[in-house]
Design a protein around this motif. Structure first.
Motif, PDB file in Angstrom:
ATOM      1  N   MET A 144      67.160  26.949  28.590  1.00  0.00           N
ATOM      2  CA  MET A 144      66.216  26.605  27.545  1.00  0.00           C
ATOM      3  C   MET A 144      64.982  27.490  27.667  1.00  0.00           C
ATOM      4  SD  MET A 144      66.614  22.450  27.016  1.00  0.00           S
ATOM      5  CE  MET A 144      64.940  22.176  27.305  1.00  0.00           C
ATOM      6  N   LYS A 145      64.423  27.843  26.503  1.00  0.00           N
ATOM      7  CA  LYS A 145      63.233  28.687  26.474  1.00  0.00           C
ATOM      8  C   LYS A 145      62.137  28.001  25.662  1.00  0.00           C
ATOM      9  CE  LYS A 145      65.269  33.102  27.245  1.00  0.00           C
ATOM     10  NZ  LYS A 145      64.745  33.707  28.404  1.00  0.00           N
ATOM     11  N   LEU A 146      60.921  28.105  26.168  1.00  0.00           N
ATOM     12  CA  LEU A 146      59.757  27.572  25.456  1.00  0.00           C
ATOM     13  C   LEU A 146      59.465  28.482  24.265  1.00  0.00           C
ATOM     14  CD1 LEU A 146      57.325  25.597  25.324  1.00  0.00           C
ATOM     15  CD2 LEU A 146      56.110  27.222  26.779  1.00  0.00           C
ATOM     16  N   ILE A 147      59.388  27.892  23.066  1.00  0.00           N
ATOM     17  CA  ILE A 147      59.129  28.682  21.870  1.00  0.00           C
ATOM     18  C   ILE A 147      57.735  28.411  21.300  1.00  0.00           C
ATOM     19  CG2 ILE A 147      60.255  27.038  20.294  1.00  0.00           C
ATOM     20  CD1 ILE A 147      60.291  30.862  19.925  1.00  0.00           C
ATOM     21  N   LYS A 184      68.531  24.588  17.085  1.00  0.00           N
ATOM     22  CA  LYS A 184      68.328  23.310  17.772  1.00  0.00           C
ATOM     23  C   LYS A 184      67.200  23.418  18.783  1.00  0.00           C
ATOM     24  CE  LYS A 184      72.980  21.751  17.105  1.00  0.00           C
ATOM     25  NZ  LYS A 184      73.921  20.753  17.497  1.00  0.00           N
ATOM     26  N   THR A 185      66.360  22.386  18.784  1.00  0.00           N
ATOM     27  CA  THR A 185      65.186  22.374  19.660  1.00  0.00           C
ATOM     28  C   THR A 185      65.099  21.045  20.405  1.00  0.00           C
ATOM     29  OG1 THR A 185      63.777  21.503  17.914  1.00  0.00           O
ATOM     30  CG2 THR A 185      63.887  23.891  18.123  1.00  0.00           C
ATOM     31  N   ARG A 186      64.244  21.032  21.410  1.00  0.00           N
ATOM     32  CA  ARG A 186      63.945  19.806  22.146  1.00  0.00           C
ATOM     33  C   ARG A 186      62.443  19.742  22.371  1.00  0.00           C
ATOM     34  NH1 ARG A 186      67.545  18.835  26.969  1.00  0.00           N
ATOM     35  NH2 ARG A 186      68.914  18.333  25.250  1.00  0.00           N
ATOM     36  N   LEU A 187      61.864  18.579  22.083  1.00  0.00           N
ATOM     37  CA  LEU A 187      60.433  18.356  22.250  1.00  0.00           C
ATOM     38  C   LEU A 187      60.181  17.772  23.639  1.00  0.00           C
ATOM     39  CD1 LEU A 187      57.701  18.459  20.765  1.00  0.00           C
ATOM     40  CD2 LEU A 187      58.170  16.152  19.963  1.00  0.00           C
ATOM     41  N   LYS A 188      59.270  18.400  24.381  1.00  0.00           N
ATOM     42  CA  LYS A 188      58.893  17.912  25.712  1.00  0.00           C
ATOM     43  C   LYS A 188      57.403  17.580  25.715  1.00  0.00           C
ATOM     44  CE  LYS A 188      62.375  20.179  28.498  1.00  0.00           C
ATOM     45  NZ  LYS A 188      62.618  20.976  29.704  1.00  0.00           N
ATOM     46  N   LEU A 195      57.748  22.766  22.525  1.00  0.00           N
ATOM     47  CA  LEU A 195      59.004  22.865  21.802  1.00  0.00           C
ATOM     48  C   LEU A 195      59.873  23.909  22.488  1.00  0.00           C
ATOM     49  CD1 LEU A 195      60.412  21.689  19.331  1.00  0.00           C
ATOM     50  CD2 LEU A 195      59.549  23.624  18.027  1.00  0.00           C
ATOM     51  N   TRP A 196      61.046  23.474  22.904  1.00  0.00           N
ATOM     52  CA  TRP A 196      61.971  24.318  23.648  1.00  0.00           C
ATOM     53  C   TRP A 196      63.229  24.552  22.829  1.00  0.00           C
ATOM     54  CZ3 TRP A 196      61.299  26.070  28.783  1.00  0.00           C
ATOM     55  CH2 TRP A 196      60.103  25.662  29.392  1.00  0.00           C
ATOM     56  N   ASP A 235      69.347  29.639  24.523  1.00  0.00           N
ATOM     57  CA  ASP A 235      68.564  30.859  24.749  1.00  0.00           C
ATOM     58  C   ASP A 235      68.885  31.938  23.717  1.00  0.00           C
ATOM     59  OD1 ASP A 235      67.490  29.584  26.914  1.00  0.00           O
ATOM     60  OD2 ASP A 235      68.503  30.809  28.426  1.00  0.00           O
ATOM     61  N   ARG A 236      70.110  31.972  23.249  1.00  0.00           N
ATOM     62  CA  ARG A 236      70.519  33.010  22.303  1.00  0.00           C
ATOM     63  C   ARG A 236      69.800  32.892  20.955  1.00  0.00           C
ATOM     64  NH1 ARG A 236      75.478  29.672  22.197  1.00  0.00           N
ATOM     65  NH2 ARG A 236      75.544  28.688  20.154  1.00  0.00           N
TER      66      ARG A 236
END
Length: 102
Positions: A1-4, A26-30, A50-51, A55-56
């Motif tokens: 996962m990468k922080l965007i 697709k993202t994930r909120l942390k 937002l991650w 990664d691609r």
């Protein structure tokens, strides 16, 4: 996962999340509920983050965000030279339509 994306304003983070998900990313909120720790931690350590789940998707996500940033800039009317806000599709001074982005 990468922080965007990260920002102190959760609404802005949610807006970016929505833009990316509409683009199929697709993202994930942390740190969604971390602001309660403000004072114990540095303020920027509790900002919502937002991650990207994959990664691609990084390059495409950066492109989507860059396009959104261009959309939010003021524009200069080619007819009368008036500076118009990003929300205007027509020049408020002369009524000419906003030029299309190349």
């Amino acid at each position: 996962m990468k922080l965007i994306y990260t920002h102190e304003n959760r609404l802005l983070v949610e807006l970016v999340k929505s833009r990316l998900e509409v683009a199929g990313i697709k993202t994930r909120l942390k740190n969604e509920y971390a602001q309660g720790a403000t004072g114990e931690l540095a303020p920027n350590q509790v900002w919502p983050e937002l991650w990207l789940e994959r990664d691609r998707d990084l390059e495409r996500a950066q492109q989507v965000l860059a396009e959104a940033e261009v959309e939010q800039k003021n524009w200069l009317c080619t007819a009368c030279g008036e500076d118009n806000g990003a929300a205007f599709d027509f020049c408020w001074q002369c009524g000419r339509s906003r030029p299309t982005a190349d």
